[in-house]
Design a protein around this motif. Structure first.
Motif, PDB file in Angstrom:
ATOM      1  N   GLU A 198      -1.989  75.838  74.424  1.00  0.00           N
ATOM      2  CA  GLU A 198      -3.372  76.258  74.703  1.00  0.00           C
ATOM      3  C   GLU A 198      -4.171  76.423  73.417  1.00  0.00           C
ATOM      4  O   GLU A 198      -5.278  75.875  73.272  1.00  0.00           O
ATOM      5  CB  GLU A 198      -3.383  77.563  75.487  1.00  0.00           C
ATOM      6  N   ARG A 225      -7.408  74.293  71.862  1.00  0.00           N
ATOM      7  CA  ARG A 225      -8.697  74.959  71.645  1.00  0.00           C
ATOM      8  C   ARG A 225      -9.181  74.763  70.211  1.00  0.00           C
ATOM      9  O   ARG A 225     -10.323  74.363  69.955  1.00  0.00           O
ATOM     10  CB  ARG A 225      -8.578  76.451  71.938  1.00  0.00           C
ATOM     11  N   SER A 254      -1.655  81.074  80.682  1.00  0.00           N
ATOM     12  CA  SER A 254      -2.048  80.170  79.602  1.00  0.00           C
ATOM     13  C   SER A 254      -2.107  78.731  80.100  1.00  0.00           C
ATOM     14  O   SER A 254      -3.050  77.979  79.783  1.00  0.00           O
ATOM     15  CB  SER A 254      -1.053  80.288  78.442  1.00  0.00           C
ATOM     16  N   ARG A 255      -1.131  78.333  80.868  1.00  0.00           N
ATOM     17  CA  ARG A 255      -1.114  76.981  81.435  1.00  0.00           C
ATOM     18  C   ARG A 255      -2.307  76.764  82.363  1.00  0.00           C
ATOM     19  O   ARG A 255      -2.928  75.698  82.377  1.00  0.00           O
ATOM     20  CB  ARG A 255       0.188  76.773  82.211  1.00  0.00           C
ATOM     21  N   ARG A 306      -5.202  78.222  82.147  1.00  0.00           N
ATOM     22  CA  ARG A 306      -6.424  78.093  81.337  1.00  0.00           C
ATOM     23  C   ARG A 306      -6.541  76.682  80.748  1.00  0.00           C
ATOM     24  O   ARG A 306      -7.647  76.146  80.617  1.00  0.00           O
ATOM     25  CB  ARG A 306      -6.437  79.145  80.227  1.00  0.00           C
ATOM     26  N   VAL A 307      -5.410  76.090  80.387  1.00  0.00           N
ATOM     27  CA  VAL A 307      -5.445  74.714  79.877  1.00  0.00           C
ATOM     28  C   VAL A 307      -6.024  73.772  80.924  1.00  0.00           C
ATOM     29  O   VAL A 307      -6.880  72.933  80.620  1.00  0.00           O
ATOM     30  CB  VAL A 307      -4.031  74.264  79.460  1.00  0.00           C
TER      31      VAL A 307
END
Length: 622
Positions: A132, A136, A173-174, A176-177
């Motif tokens: 992630e 970013r 986190s995954r 959000r990716v």
């Protein structure tokens, strides 16, 4: 007098009709001109764009097992030397922390020197795998489209998102990716090329990132092939012009200002030399000032500025992945080539040659061109097609310098190489593309569930992200039919990451049944998709027996994989009498409707003429 007035009325009516038709034609022509201009500009814009490539390299501890010889270093180094001057590139590494190893900026000799030094520090000592944050930080400035650049991300990893020992934090986190970063990069026209370096990699995530963004996914089973995978990634990102290489021989024409020779070899004891047209031998230890030579254990990469024109030879191993890329005054421009295709897709290809930015449209020059598209794999040719500039089919204007081709049928499914070959007698050029031809937009699995008392089956439907936009929520349905052709529709719910599933019960009294999957959705390019699978038979057939005989259930047979949709009945051959009867009925209805419409049209015309005739008669009587 009466006939004369009738004639004047007809002429007046004809003038009105002609005026209306002319106005419609002019407005349509204006609209068509605007549309064609927009399409033409968009069609060629990628060729003028500057490539901006950002490499994201995993340095987590698991790489000690999946890349024990640290072959990531020569693979990245190869791409560093292949990227042309004036392009943009950068390298980021990640594990727990993210490090901008080589700044993303314009490529020149100073940048290459810095990059060559820094990539040697790539290691396998990191903890965790923060995909992630590296996505970013490496793309913070990619927020909106910029037609001046062709943006590509190359993400190499051997694991899953791992930022904490808490599984929930990793899951978020995954998420959000996929829900934040991927949509932003898609909006900014970024193609994400992903490389899975082990079976433990999150292949579902990598496939979604590449498929949804128009990038390319590659699974590396042998780390020794990593350099060749990076070569493919480079060709997808930069689209370089290359010279045809036949048995390590190639011809350099006068328009070539610089060439880069990539020669693979088995090991460092297999030295390569290059033989120039004048007989001069160029060696990695002894070469002129205009030669830059980079040598690794698996390949030699040689850049020569202002090379002599004529026949050259690479004295070394013949390898299908050897390349000669060129910087030249005569450039080969192409329309975008899709990376993911369905068997039935119709694709138009367009090609033109430019000299210093201007399209070459000389009749004498165009007359000698022979342009082909070749489909194959590993040097095996499956089929080839010829481009034409004759104003027919996909080609809009004859003799304008744009050669076109329409492919309506693909010879095979699966991953294949597409090679564009241009032969101009005195010069030759090639471009290479990767394409994955799918036989269906989804993958279907239908298997018996083990460990259940009742006979149950699990249906799993996985759309291919390159063909189905998962953000647009595709609708997946299942139709189950019994032997009496009674059908019932079921909604298949999303059960996991990119998977739709449902449990199907098969009670013995229901007998043999069939299941058919329907999928409706949107493709990543905005086109609608509607798919119907073949029928899958399941359950045990009920055998009708006479009194006193034993009853036995027929063996169950379940298809675990489904190809293209089919209208065949689950029981085997269709009922041809019913099919013929239905065709006759439908044709009869169509003919009847056409006859009724025609009679109505004739009647209305007669009434109109009668009214006009009456009006003219009244005028003459007056």
């Amino acid at each position: 007098m009466r006939r004369e007035r009738r004639g004047r009325a007809w002429r007046r009516l004809k003038q009105i009709i002609d005026t209306v038709l002319l106005a419609m034609l002019l407005s349509t022509a204006a609209l068509w001109t605007v549309v064609v201009a927009d399409e033409a500009d968009e069609k060629w814009s990628e060729n003028r764009a500057i490539s901006d490539t950002r490499m994201l390299i995993d340095m987590s501890g698991s790489m000690r097992y999946n890349d024990p010889d640290n072959l990531r270093v020569p693979a990245v180094h190869m791409l560093i030397d292949l990227v042309p001057d004036g392009a943009r590139a950068g390298v980021w590494t990640f594990a727990r922390e993210v490090n901008m190893l080589v700044p993303g900026r314009e490529v020149d000799d100073a940048w290459r020197e810095l990059a060559s030094r820094e990539v040697r520090s790539i290691h396998s000592l990191g903890l965790f795998t923060d995909i992630e944050q590296v996505m970013r930080r490496s793309t913070w400035d990619w927020t909106r489209p910029d037609p001046a650049y062709k943006r590509t991300m190359i993400l190499l990893t051997d694991g899953v998102i791992d930022i904490s020992r808490d599984p929930e934090k990793n899951r978020l986190s995954r998420e959000r990716v996929l829900k934040e970063i991927l949509p932003r990069l898609k909006k900014a026209d970024v193609a994400i090329n992903t490389i899975a370096l082990s079976n433990e990699a999150d292949q579902s995530l990598l496939r979604q990132l590449s498929g949804a963004s128009g990038g390319w996914y590659s699974k590396v089973d042998d780390v020794r092939q990593l350099e060749r995978v990076f070569l493919r990634m480079y060709e997808e990102a930069v689209r370089p012009d290359t010279l045809p290489l036949r048995n390590n021989h190639f011809n350099v024409d006068r328009s070539v200002n610089e060439m880069t020779v990539l020669s693979f070899h088995a090991n460092s004891t297999s030295p390569s030399t290059i033989l120039a047209p004048n007989g001069e031998i160029v060696h990695w230890r002894d070469h002129p000032q205009n030669v830059r030579w980079h040598r690794e254990e698996g390949y030699d990469l040689v850049t020569i500025k202002q090379p002599r024109s004529g026949n050259w030879e690479v004295v070394g191993e013949v390898d299908p992945d050897n390349r000669v890329t060129v910087v030249t005054d005569i450039s080969l421009e192409t329309s975008p080539v899709p990376k993911a295709l369905l068997v039935g897709d119709h694709v138009d290809f367009h090609v033109r040659l430019t000299q210093e930015g201007r399209v070459i449209d000389s009749r004498e020059f165009l007359a000698i061109l022979d342009i082909k598209l070749i489909a194959g794999k590993n040097e095996k040719k499956w089929q080839q097609w010829d481009f034409k500039d004759d104003g027919r089919g996909a080609d809009r204007v004859a003799g304008d310098g744009t050669f076109s081709l329409r492919v309506s049928k693909w010879p095979r499914t699966g991953v294949q190489d597409l090679t564009l070959v241009v032969d101009g007698i005195t010069f030759r050029r090639e471009k290479r593309y990767l394409a994955h031809v799918y036989d269906s937009p989804v993958s279907i699995a239908f298997k018996a569930k083990p460990g259940t008392k009742k006979e149950q089956y699990l249906l799993s439907v996985t759309p291919h992200p390159a063909l189905v936009d998962l953000e647009k929520s595709p609708v997946v349905s299942a139709f189950i039919s019994n032997r009496d052709s009674l059908r019932k529709k079921y909604k298949v719910a999303k059960s996991g990451d990119g998977v739709w599933s449902m449990v199907v019960a098969a009670a013995p009294e229901q007998g043999r049944r069939s299941l058919q999957v329907y999928v409706k959705g949107i493709r990543p390019d905005g086109r609608r998709i509607s798919y119907r699978s073949k029928r899958i038979g399941f359950g045990k057939a009920i055998v009708r027996v006479k009194s006193g005989e034993k009853t036995a259930g027929a063996d169950q047979a379940t298809d675990t994989g489904v190809e293209n949709g089919s209208a065949a009945d689950a029981s085997g051959s269709p009922n041809w009498i019913m099919v013929i009867l239905q065709v006759l009925i439908v044709n009869g209805l169509l003919i009847g409707m056409a006859w009724f419409g025609y009679r109505k049209y004739v009647r209305s015309r007669r009434q109109a003429f009668a009214k006009l005739d009456g009006a003219l008669s009244d005028d003459s009587d007056g």
